[in-house]
Enzyme design. Structure first.
Site, PDB file in Angstrom:
ATOM      1  N   HIS A   1       6.566   3.749 -19.478  1.00  0.00           N
ATOM      2  CA  HIS A   1       7.268   2.566 -19.480  1.00  0.00           C
ATOM      3  C   HIS A   1       6.030   1.473 -19.922  1.00  0.00           C
ATOM      4  O   HIS A   1       4.946   1.541 -19.235  1.00  0.00           O
ATOM      5  CB  HIS A   1       8.081   2.442 -18.270  1.00  0.00           C
ATOM      6  CG  HIS A   1       9.099   1.358 -18.286  1.00  0.00           C
ATOM      7  ND1 HIS A   1       8.808  -0.087 -18.030  1.00  0.00           N
ATOM      8  CD2 HIS A   1      10.402   1.564 -18.704  1.00  0.00           C
ATOM      9  CE1 HIS A   1      10.018  -0.602 -18.499  1.00  0.00           C
ATOM     10  NE2 HIS A   1      10.859   0.183 -18.707  1.00  0.00           N
TER      11      HIS A   1
ATOM     12  N   HIS B   1      13.122   3.318 -27.521  1.00  0.00           N
ATOM     13  CA  HIS B   1      14.024   2.338 -26.569  1.00  0.00           C
ATOM     14  C   HIS B   1      15.098   3.251 -26.168  1.00  0.00           C
ATOM     15  O   HIS B   1      14.865   4.427 -25.667  1.00  0.00           O
ATOM     16  CB  HIS B   1      14.233   1.016 -27.540  1.00  0.00           C
ATOM     17  CG  HIS B   1      15.015   0.177 -26.668  1.00  0.00           C
ATOM     18  ND1 HIS B   1      15.040   0.020 -25.099  1.00  0.00           N
ATOM     19  CD2 HIS B   1      15.351  -1.129 -26.771  1.00  0.00           C
ATOM     20  CE1 HIS B   1      15.618  -1.100 -24.658  1.00  0.00           C
ATOM     21  NE2 HIS B   1      15.892  -1.699 -25.895  1.00  0.00           N
TER      22      HIS B   1
ATOM     23  N   ASP C   1      15.728   6.943 -19.218  1.00  0.00           N
ATOM     24  CA  ASP C   1      16.268   7.918 -20.312  1.00  0.00           C
ATOM     25  C   ASP C   1      16.356   9.425 -19.965  1.00  0.00           C
ATOM     26  O   ASP C   1      17.031   9.928 -20.414  1.00  0.00           O
ATOM     27  CB  ASP C   1      15.655   7.602 -21.670  1.00  0.00           C
ATOM     28  CG  ASP C   1      15.998   6.299 -21.992  1.00  0.00           C
ATOM     29  OD1 ASP C   1      17.076   5.904 -22.248  1.00  0.00           O
ATOM     30  OD2 ASP C   1      15.114   5.550 -22.188  1.00  0.00           O
TER      31      ASP C   1
HETATM   32  C1  LIG Z   1       7.885   3.555 -23.552  1.00  0.00           C
HETATM   33  C2  LIG Z   1       6.610   3.649 -24.166  1.00  0.00           C
HETATM   34  C3  LIG Z   1       6.960   3.138 -25.560  1.00  0.00           C
HETATM   35  C4  LIG Z   1       5.768   2.767 -23.709  1.00  0.00           C
HETATM   36  O1  LIG Z   1       4.594   2.719 -24.278  1.00  0.00           O
HETATM   37  P1  LIG Z   1       3.258   1.884 -24.120  1.00  0.00           P
HETATM   38  O2  LIG Z   1       3.572   0.728 -23.062  1.00  0.00           O
HETATM   39  O3  LIG Z   1       3.038   1.116 -25.658  1.00  0.00           O
HETATM   40  O4  LIG Z   1       2.317   2.612 -24.010  1.00  0.00           O
HETATM   41  P2  LIG Z   1       1.272   3.458 -24.703  1.00  0.00           P
HETATM   42  O5  LIG Z   1       2.093   4.253 -25.767  1.00  0.00           O
HETATM   43  O6  LIG Z   1       0.164   2.589 -25.078  1.00  0.00           O
HETATM   44  O7  LIG Z   1       0.811   4.676 -23.766  1.00  0.00           O
HETATM   45  C5  LIG Z   1      -0.204   4.643 -22.898  1.00  0.00           C
HETATM   46  C6  LIG Z   1      -0.973   6.005 -22.824  1.00  0.00           C
HETATM   47  O8  LIG Z   1      -0.029   6.942 -22.131  1.00  0.00           O
HETATM   48  C7  LIG Z   1       0.478   7.793 -23.331  1.00  0.00           C
HETATM   49  N1  LIG Z   1       1.852   8.043 -23.027  1.00  0.00           N
HETATM   50  C8  LIG Z   1       2.835   7.076 -22.918  1.00  0.00           C
HETATM   51  N2  LIG Z   1       3.951   7.521 -22.964  1.00  0.00           N
HETATM   52  C9  LIG Z   1       3.931   8.689 -23.172  1.00  0.00           C
HETATM   53  C10 LIG Z   1       4.864   9.764 -23.301  1.00  0.00           C
HETATM   54  N3  LIG Z   1       6.023   9.596 -23.044  1.00  0.00           N
HETATM   55  N4  LIG Z   1       4.259  11.270 -23.595  1.00  0.00           N
HETATM   56  C11 LIG Z   1       3.206  11.415 -23.559  1.00  0.00           C
HETATM   57  N5  LIG Z   1       2.005  10.284 -23.518  1.00  0.00           N
HETATM   58  C12 LIG Z   1       2.599   9.177 -23.245  1.00  0.00           C
HETATM   59  C13 LIG Z   1      -0.041   7.301 -24.557  1.00  0.00           C
HETATM   60  O9  LIG Z   1      -0.291   8.468 -25.247  1.00  0.00           O
HETATM   61  C14 LIG Z   1      -1.298   6.529 -24.256  1.00  0.00           C
HETATM   62  O10 LIG Z   1      -2.243   7.636 -24.065  1.00  0.00           O
HETATM   63  P3  LIG Z   1      -3.817   7.188 -24.619  1.00  0.00           P
HETATM   64  O11 LIG Z   1      -4.364   5.954 -23.814  1.00  0.00           O
HETATM   65  O12 LIG Z   1      -4.458   8.438 -24.445  1.00  0.00           O
HETATM   66  O13 LIG Z   1      -3.773   7.038 -26.115  1.00  0.00           O
HETATM   67  C15 LIG Z   1       5.909   4.935 -24.200  1.00  0.00           C
HETATM   68  O14 LIG Z   1       5.625   5.366 -22.811  1.00  0.00           O
HETATM   69  C16 LIG Z   1       6.689   6.044 -24.902  1.00  0.00           C
HETATM   70  O15 LIG Z   1       6.657   6.099 -26.238  1.00  0.00           O
HETATM   71  N6  LIG Z   1       7.592   7.022 -23.990  1.00  0.00           N
HETATM   72  C17 LIG Z   1       8.339   7.842 -24.853  1.00  0.00           C
HETATM   73  C18 LIG Z   1       9.606   7.050 -25.233  1.00  0.00           C
HETATM   74  C19 LIG Z   1      10.825   6.495 -24.005  1.00  0.00           C
HETATM   75  O16 LIG Z   1      10.911   7.139 -23.178  1.00  0.00           O
HETATM   76  N7  LIG Z   1      11.092   5.597 -24.253  1.00  0.00           N
HETATM   77  C20 LIG Z   1      11.978   4.853 -23.289  1.00  0.00           C
HETATM   78  C21 LIG Z   1      11.381   3.837 -22.535  1.00  0.00           C
HETATM   79  S1  LIG Z   1      12.436   3.164 -21.234  1.00  0.00           S
END
Ligand SMILES: CC(C)(COP(=O)(O)OP(=O)(O)OC[C@H]1O[C@@H](n2cnc3c(N)ncnc32)[C@H](O)[C@@H]1OP(=O)(O)O)[C@@H](O)C(=O)NCCC(=O)NCCS
Length: 348
Positions: free
Chosen positions: A233, A193, A284
């Protein structure tokens, strides 16, 4: 590749105006905005015990941990603390007070941990300018004030994100505003987050310090199945609209400061991650290079997110407590094997 957007910098809106919108449900008239700015300025005061607690905090404590602990303590000194949780006016008062106090706590703690004297607030300045004054000890340039103000506008509220959900859940038990904001701060801290902006800058710093190629660095992270902070996201599948403005701000500030490397490195990474993983930058990603170019320490980035998001958290809490219902989601908790018969410990 450079992406253009209509610059938010050209608007005349301010963080204070956005707070008015969030707390009162509509944009203010000129005299209403003036009155809110005055109320926020009047609330730039902290009880001596809060300054004492800041001085007692370990000098290596994370600003987010200090903020979480101190916001909890603020409730002891809040003049509206004893009023009922469903008292709308008391909750608005608390929202205004917390917004001013959180900015002061972040700025004061940074100075105290660095062994510098705390800076008295200037009640004639905007929220953004006063924060930068209290942080740095000198009044900010107009460019720095505007850049921070825009970042505060962009971060102020964002639907039912994790920290806002935490705030609403806490409030919905008929707990109070300070408990709700304390829950929210603990939730914002995590790197999935609000903590992502710090994680982004640590990567940029590491690339810079080691002279690594930005694309190879990120490729290696992906090969190890690591998530790249600042991308992806839960809700947006197109570009996060806040990232569009922050990208432009990071570029403009980089050029104006004569140090565009952080923006350029960020853009190289963004283009690669977008092409390779079809992932867009989120709020971010470019806030990291933006805050760094404003001279802000990396471990304050998430705390600055809180300086802004308190506007949204408190607006949600006010709404929740105006017409409350307990929030009680069901979950597929696995837990211990079920059913289990109770057997006395000595007979197991
Ligand atoms: C924001 C976040 C938690 C959303 O997560 P989510 O909706 O649960 O999405 P998922 O984690 O299920 O990801 C879906 C796919 O995209 C990939 N993915 C998502 N965000 C990614 C990232 N930042 N880097 C690399 N791969 C990513 C996942 O590995 C997954 O791949 P797969 O289907 O091959 O396993 C996630 O994108 C993330 O961890 N981002 C990095 C942290 C961040 O910037 N947070 C601030 C958000 S405003």
């Amino acid at each position: 590749m450079t992406r253009e957007c209509s610059p938010i910098a050209d608007t005349t809106s301010t963080f204070e105006e956005v707070c008015y919108l969030l707390w009162f449900g509509r944009l203010p008239k000129v005299d209403e905005l003036k009155a809110l700015k005055q109320r926020l300025a009047d609330e730039r005061k902290l009880d001596a015990s809060i300054i004492n607690l800041l001085q007692l905090a370990p000098k290596d404590a994370l600003p987010m941990d200090v903020l979480r602990t101190l916001v909890s303590a603020l409730s002891f000194y809040d003049p509206d603390f004893d009023r009922s949780n469903s008292d709308h006016d008391a909750n608005v008062n608390k929202a205004i007070r917390l917004t001013s106090q959180i900015a002061m706590i972040v700025a004061n703690y940074d100075r105290i941990r660095k062994g510098k004297p705390v800076v008295e607030p200037d009640r004639s300045l905007s929220h953004a300018a006063n924060f930068l004054l209290m942080l740095n000890g000198t009044a900010p340039s107009k460019t720095a004030e505007r850049a921070l103000d825009i970042a505060l506008i962009l971060h102020a509220d964002h639907e039912l994100n994790a920290s806002t959900f935490a705030a609403r859940i806490t409030a919905a038990t008929l707990s109070d505003m300070h408990s709700a904001v304390t829950s929210a701060i603990g939730t914002l801290k995590g790197p999935l987050h609000g903590g992502a902006n710090e994680a982004v800058f640590k990567i940029l710093e590491d690339i810079d310090a080691t002279g690594a190629d930005p694309i190879e660095y990120v490729k290696a992270m992906l090969a190890q199945k690591k998530k790249i902070p600042g991308f992806g996201h839960r809700v947006y599948h197109a570009e996060d609209p806040r990232a569009t403005h922050l990208r432009q701000m990071s570029r403009d500030l980089g050029q104006a400061s004569g140090d565009p490397k952080w923006f350029e490195m960020s853009q190289e990474i963004e283009d690669f991650v977008k092409a390779e993983k079809k992932l867009n930058a989120n709020v971010d990603f470019y806030s990291a290079s933006t805050y760094h170019t404003l001279g802000i320490d990396v471990d304050l980035f998430t705390a600055i997110f809180a300086v802004s998001r308190v506007g949204g958290w408190t607006a949600h809490v006010i709404e929740q407590l105006d017409d409350n219902r307990l929030i009680r989601p069901r979950a597929d908790y696995i837990g211990p094997v079920y059913p289990q018969k109770y057997v006395a410990a000595e007979k197991r």
